[in-house]
Motif scaffolding. Sequence first.
Motif, PDB file in Angstrom:
ATOM      1  N   SER A  17      25.135  30.502  17.199  1.00  0.00           N
ATOM      2  CA  SER A  17      25.721  29.169  17.017  1.00  0.00           C
ATOM      3  C   SER A  17      26.593  29.149  15.771  1.00  0.00           C
ATOM      4  CB  SER A  17      24.617  28.111  16.910  1.00  0.00           C
ATOM      5  OG  SER A  17      23.828  28.321  15.754  1.00  0.00           O
ATOM      6  N   ASN A  18      27.548  28.219  15.743  1.00  0.00           N
ATOM      7  CA  ASN A  18      28.460  28.074  14.607  1.00  0.00           C
ATOM      8  C   ASN A  18      29.141  29.395  14.254  1.00  0.00           C
ATOM      9  OD1 ASN A  18      27.995  25.241  14.043  1.00  0.00           O
ATOM     10  ND2 ASN A  18      25.972  25.860  13.310  1.00  0.00           N
ATOM     11  N   VAL A  19      29.513  30.125  15.291  1.00  0.00           N
ATOM     12  CA  VAL A  19      30.203  31.402  15.131  1.00  0.00           C
ATOM     13  C   VAL A  19      31.149  31.552  16.318  1.00  0.00           C
ATOM     14  CG1 VAL A  19      28.461  32.742  16.391  1.00  0.00           C
ATOM     15  CG2 VAL A  19      29.832  33.845  14.619  1.00  0.00           C
ATOM     16  N   ALA A  20      32.170  32.383  16.177  1.00  0.00           N
ATOM     17  CA  ALA A  20      33.153  32.551  17.239  1.00  0.00           C
ATOM     18  C   ALA A  20      32.473  32.940  18.555  1.00  0.00           C
ATOM     19  CB  ALA A  20      34.171  33.616  16.836  1.00  0.00           C
ATOM     20  N   LEU A  21      32.976  32.406  19.663  1.00  0.00           N
ATOM     21  CA  LEU A  21      32.431  32.673  20.982  1.00  0.00           C
ATOM     22  C   LEU A  21      32.376  34.179  21.219  1.00  0.00           C
ATOM     23  CD1 LEU A  21      31.450  31.033  23.443  1.00  0.00           C
ATOM     24  CD2 LEU A  21      33.725  31.360  24.435  1.00  0.00           C
ATOM     25  N   GLY A  22      31.211  34.656  21.670  1.00  0.00           N
ATOM     26  CA  GLY A  22      31.046  36.075  21.914  1.00  0.00           C
ATOM     27  C   GLY A  22      30.590  36.860  20.705  1.00  0.00           C
ATOM     28  N   SER A  23      30.329  36.155  19.596  1.00  0.00           N
ATOM     29  CA  SER A  23      29.879  36.815  18.376  1.00  0.00           C
ATOM     30  C   SER A  23      28.474  36.353  18.018  1.00  0.00           C
ATOM     31  CB  SER A  23      30.825  36.515  17.210  1.00  0.00           C
ATOM     32  OG  SER A  23      32.112  37.035  17.451  1.00  0.00           O
ATOM     33  N   VAL A  24      27.803  37.132  17.191  1.00  0.00           N
ATOM     34  CA  VAL A  24      26.478  36.769  16.689  1.00  0.00           C
ATOM     35  C   VAL A  24      26.445  37.021  15.189  1.00  0.00           C
ATOM     36  CG1 VAL A  24      25.252  37.218  18.845  1.00  0.00           C
ATOM     37  CG2 VAL A  24      25.560  39.073  17.182  1.00  0.00           C
ATOM     38  N   VAL A  25      25.523  36.338  14.521  1.00  0.00           N
ATOM     39  CA  VAL A  25      25.313  36.528  13.092  1.00  0.00           C
ATOM     40  C   VAL A  25      23.894  37.038  12.878  1.00  0.00           C
ATOM     41  CG1 VAL A  25      25.312  35.453  10.816  1.00  0.00           C
ATOM     42  CG2 VAL A  25      26.924  34.682  12.544  1.00  0.00           C
ATOM     43  N   LEU A  26      23.756  38.116  12.129  1.00  0.00           N
ATOM     44  CA  LEU A  26      22.461  38.672  11.778  1.00  0.00           C
ATOM     45  C   LEU A  26      22.078  38.184  10.385  1.00  0.00           C
ATOM     46  CD1 LEU A  26      23.803  40.563  13.930  1.00  0.00           C
ATOM     47  CD2 LEU A  26      22.497  42.436  12.942  1.00  0.00           C
ATOM     48  N   LEU A  27      20.807  38.222  10.069  1.00  0.00           N
ATOM     49  CA  LEU A  27      20.371  37.855   8.724  1.00  0.00           C
ATOM     50  C   LEU A  27      20.943  38.845   7.704  1.00  0.00           C
ATOM     51  CD1 LEU A  27      16.593  36.981   9.276  1.00  0.00           C
ATOM     52  CD2 LEU A  27      18.454  35.387   8.787  1.00  0.00           C
ATOM     53  N   PRO A  28      21.088  38.422   6.450  1.00  0.00           N
ATOM     54  CA  PRO A  28      21.520  39.367   5.419  1.00  0.00           C
ATOM     55  C   PRO A  28      20.573  40.567   5.370  1.00  0.00           C
ATOM     56  CG  PRO A  28      21.532  37.115   4.574  1.00  0.00           C
ATOM     57  CD  PRO A  28      20.849  37.061   5.916  1.00  0.00           C
ATOM     58  N   LEU A  29      21.099  41.710   4.984  1.00  0.00           N
ATOM     59  CA  LEU A  29      20.261  42.906   4.901  1.00  0.00           C
ATOM     60  C   LEU A  29      19.140  42.725   3.885  1.00  0.00           C
ATOM     61  CD1 LEU A  29      22.870  45.805   5.081  1.00  0.00           C
ATOM     62  CD2 LEU A  29      21.088  45.286   6.754  1.00  0.00           C
ATOM     63  N   ASP A  30      19.440  42.087   2.772  1.00  0.00           N
ATOM     64  CA  ASP A  30      18.446  41.852   1.715  1.00  0.00           C
ATOM     65  C   ASP A  30      18.690  40.459   1.151  1.00  0.00           C
ATOM     66  OD1 ASP A  30      16.819  41.754  -0.520  1.00  0.00           O
ATOM     67  OD2 ASP A  30      17.260  43.801  -1.154  1.00  0.00           O
ATOM     68  N   PRO A  31      18.091  39.427   1.746  1.00  0.00           N
ATOM     69  CA  PRO A  31      18.361  38.050   1.298  1.00  0.00           C
ATOM     70  C   PRO A  31      18.025  37.796  -0.168  1.00  0.00           C
ATOM     71  CG  PRO A  31      17.274  38.053   3.438  1.00  0.00           C
ATOM     72  CD  PRO A  31      17.212  39.457   2.924  1.00  0.00           C
TER      73      PRO A  31
END
Length: 300
Positions: free
Chosen positions: A99-113
């Motif tokens: 959600s809230n990202v370009a269609l067809g894309s995903v966002v992963l959590l930061p590697l080290d928050p």
Amino acid sequence: MTRLEVWAPDGMPEVSAGDDLAGLVLAAVGPGTEDPIADGDVLCVTSKVVSKAEGRSRAGDREAAIDEETVRVVARRGATRIVRTRHGLTMAAAGVDASNVALGSVVLLPLDPDASARSLRRAVRDRTGVNVGVVVTDTAGRAWREGQTDIAVGAAGLVVAEAFAGRTDPHGNPLAVTLPAVADELAGAAELAQGKLAGRPVAVVRGRADLVLPPGEDGPGAASLVRPEGGDMFGWGAREAVVRALVGDPADRTPFGSPAPAVDVAAALDRLPDPHDTTALAATCFAHGWTLEEWRRREA
């Protein structure tokens, strides 16, 4: 009297890989803005904008991204997976968000928050001289409760949990295990101001300067709120626990926790309808951290 103030400014631009996140944050809440940050404030930033700035968004298959971020599947219900991530977090879909990202894309959590929070805190201090705590937030569900709330997946310069064990209440009652996860509470308060669809990924919480550590002290971070494998009573989903116990793979033992006292094992075995059912005996022992052979040797 204690007063807590929370605000989330409008107008934050879309964040892309390589952007100066600290600069964007300070343009929204730094010196010269309508409500600038001050010493003792807590700056809450969604993990999504942190991830975008760090290049953790990408085009591709969401399920493949979940597989990549998953250390262990805790429970599965249809297409929904509750997993333990590389960070130790237990959450739906490993925190992978489409959600809230370009269609067809995903966002992963930061590697080290936690490292992301430390970096942002240092940048704010270096550029403004203001000492804040930083929380990187993400949305998670809760066992036993409907709905979701924001939690701290990263933190810096902040007491993340207040230890009350050993103290007494106003009536003289001793407190044994009271440990408010204040970093999570701050994340939830921030989300009330940010909203989900308003494009306000940054919030400031004021009124708990007592939780903000001095400059140069980052504290244990949000990672300290993660229970180690085997330390949670619910290391497997209900269905998964039954199957894992029946299979009895030694690799599945840790999430069941440390071996139970013999009296607990005996009580569980006494509840079995057939005391000679070897399969049930072995599964019950396994779920309690024992093998059937270990139990029989003890009873011999």
